[in-house]
Design a protein around this motif. Structure first.
Motif, PDB file in Angstrom:
ATOM      1  N   THR A 196      -4.823   6.734  -2.589  1.00  9.67           N
ATOM      2  CA  THR A 196      -4.268   5.385  -1.966  1.00  9.67           C
ATOM      3  C   THR A 196      -4.133   4.586  -3.048  1.00  9.67           C
ATOM      4  O   THR A 196      -4.837   4.185  -3.803  1.00  9.67           O
ATOM      5  N   VAL A 235       0.366   5.545   0.269  1.00  8.68           N
ATOM      6  CA  VAL A 235      -0.734   6.585   0.707  1.00  8.68           C
ATOM      7  C   VAL A 235      -0.311   7.881   0.748  1.00  8.68           C
ATOM      8  O   VAL A 235       0.911   8.107   1.151  1.00  8.68           O
ATOM      9  N   LEU A 269       0.767  -0.952  -0.037  1.00  9.82           N
ATOM     10  CA  LEU A 269      -0.096   0.024   0.036  1.00  9.82           C
ATOM     11  C   LEU A 269       0.780   1.196  -0.099  1.00  9.82           C
ATOM     12  O   LEU A 269       1.961   1.236   0.749  1.00  9.82           O
ATOM     13  N   THR A 271      -0.969  11.691   1.392  1.00  8.00           N
ATOM     14  CA  THR A 271      -1.917  12.414   2.180  1.00  8.00           C
ATOM     15  C   THR A 271      -1.747  13.877   2.192  1.00  8.00           C
ATOM     16  O   THR A 271      -0.676  14.186   2.434  1.00  8.00           O
ATOM     17  N   GLU A 279      -6.820  11.404   0.970  1.00 10.94           N
ATOM     18  CA  GLU A 279      -5.906  10.309   0.712  1.00 10.94           C
ATOM     19  C   GLU A 279      -5.953   9.889  -0.569  1.00 10.94           C
ATOM     20  O   GLU A 279      -7.057   9.753  -1.233  1.00 10.94           O
ATOM     21  N   HIS A 339      -3.001   0.623  -4.256  1.00 15.71           N
ATOM     22  CA  HIS A 339      -2.523  -0.791  -3.859  1.00 15.71           C
ATOM     23  C   HIS A 339      -1.843  -1.484  -5.112  1.00 15.71           C
ATOM     24  O   HIS A 339      -2.218  -1.763  -6.165  1.00 15.71           O
TER      25      HIS A 339
END
Length: 433
Positions: free
Chosen positions: A429, A370, A368, A372, A427, A431
């Motif tokens: 995100t 992220v 992951l 932000t 955020e 994957h």
């Protein structure tokens, strides 16, 4: 009172009455008395035989009734040799054969339906009479990204999932297309069936994301190619004329035409900007398949942060990195992924109006990443259209930045989302594989 008890009482009373009456003729005619007693005894024996002949079939039929009550359709009765009773037994046995076949057929149909629901590529949710979720198939759980325990037994009025909220608004027989995160699109259909005389609802959820994205790309690709064709056909000759004019020294010997010369230069620069603008759109349409090679994720992120540091300083934005010391190896097209990260970080910087933080966190255990930012966030009305072509929240935005990001990440097979999770906390995100 049961029928056999009534019969026994009737026979006993009748014979007792006969015995009492024969007693009065005992003193007058003993021969008649003895004959009467013999008749009474013979009658009692016949009555007992009739009782057995009548009660035995009834007992058999009662066993059949109990079998029906217990839904045991394998019990069949044997013939008794009595014509009337055997006809009834034959009808009963035929009925049991039909019930057994019907139950077998229903069980097979039920098993087939259960298997069909379980393996269906369409998400299916079945509600009970009180609109509580009674059954949900694996595809629906996958599309909703929830566990079975968080759905089963709950009323759809109690659940806060965005898709469930839109399902609540549907009437039976209605269909709608829902877009919950600006990327994924779902076809929602609500219908009903009759179960034991009462209506029950079920919902079908179909993932239309791939079809809609392909249709969008086909449409905007055609529009962009047409625009690029027309713009290039115009810009080329116009720039050629202006360059010829600018290169003719005799026209500019007198300074009274300096304003015109400056205007032509501005027009040429504007044409170049327009040409660059169209190339950006053309790059979106002509994005090649990802040429995946082994790369180190931290190295790519640090490179993007360095590249965007000057723009970040202009907006008083500080980068914070939470990257593990051990190298994270992924397979990706480095140029495409770098372009995607640049657009993500650029949008995050521009979302921060008067100083803030962009935090980049990598979690290898969950594969992951992220990103932000502490910007103004994304409103509910903007959220559904974030990745739509030509949609932009900026005044002079072209609406291709996030669309290009979407295409690159889809090219790589990466799942992603962009949402504001709290005040001053948006955020992006990813994957990664």
């Amino acid at each position: 009172m049961k029928l056999r008890i009534k019969y026994i009482l009737f026979v006993v009373i009748l014979h007792l009455l006969t015995l009492v009456l024969t007693y009065f003729i005992f003193s007058d005619n003993k021969i008649f008395f003895i004959a009467s007693e013999v008749v009474v005894i013979i009658s009692a024996v016949i009555a007992w035989q009739l009782y057995r002949q009548l009660i035995q079939p009834l007992k058999l039929l009662m066993q059949g009734v109990e079998a029906i009550k217990d839904k045991d359709f394998n019990v069949k009765l044997i013939s008794t040799g009595k014509h009337e009773v055997d006809e009834l037994i034959e009808v009963y046995n035929r009925m049991m054969d039909e019930l057994r076949k019907e139950r077998t057929m229903q069980e097979q149909q039920h098993f087939f339906l259960e298997k069909l629901i379980f393996t269906s590529p369409t998400g299916i949710i079945i509600l009970d009479y009180d609109n509580r979720i009674q059954q949900v198939n694996p595809k629906a759980l996958q599309l909703l990204s929830v566990s079975e325990e968080s759905l089963k037994g709950y009323s759809i009025d109690e659940l806060e999932h965005p898709l469930i909220q839109q399902i609540r608004e549907l009437q039976s027989g209605e269909t709608t297309v829902a877009r919950v995160d600006g990327i994924s699109s779902f076809k929602l259909q609500k219908s009903h069936f009759v179960d034991r005389g009462f209506s029950r609802h079920f919902i079908m959820i179909e993932d239309l994301t791939a079809e809609i994205l392909a249709a969008e790309k086909k449409v905007y690709g055609k529009v962009i190619r047409m625009m690029a064709h027309e713009v290039n056909n115009t810009i080329g000759p116009v720039n050629s004329i202006m360059q010829s004019a600018m290169g003719t020294d005799q026209l500019w010997e007198s300074h009274e035409f300096d304003v015109l010369k400056d205007a032509l230069q501005i027009a040429m620069d504007r044409n170049q900007n327009l040409n660059h603008f169209m190339r950006n759109f053309a790059d979106l349409v002509k994005l090649p398949p990802a040429n995946k090679q082994p790369i180190i994720l931290q190295k790519l992120i640090n490179s993007v942060a360095t590249l965007m540091s000057a723009k970040a300083r202009e907006n008083k934005v500080v980068f914070e990195m939470e990257l593990p010391a051990d190298a994270i190896h992924i397979r990706a097209d480095e140029q495409q992924l770098e372009q995607a990260f640049i657009n993500i970080v650029k949008n995050a910087i521009e979302a921060i109006e008067d100083g803030g933080i962009i935090k980049i966190t990598a979690i290898p255990a969950k594969r992951l990443l992220v990103i932000t930012d502490t910007g103004k966030g994304i409103s509910a009305s903007e959220h559904a259209n974030l990745f739509s072509p030509f949609f932009s929240t900026k005044k002079d935005g072209q609406g291709i930045g996030l669309t290009l990001v979407r295409e690159i990440l889809i090219n790589h097979g990466f799942e992603f989302s962009l949402k504001t999770v709290a005040d001053k906390q948006t955020e992006f995100t990813i994957h990664y594989n």
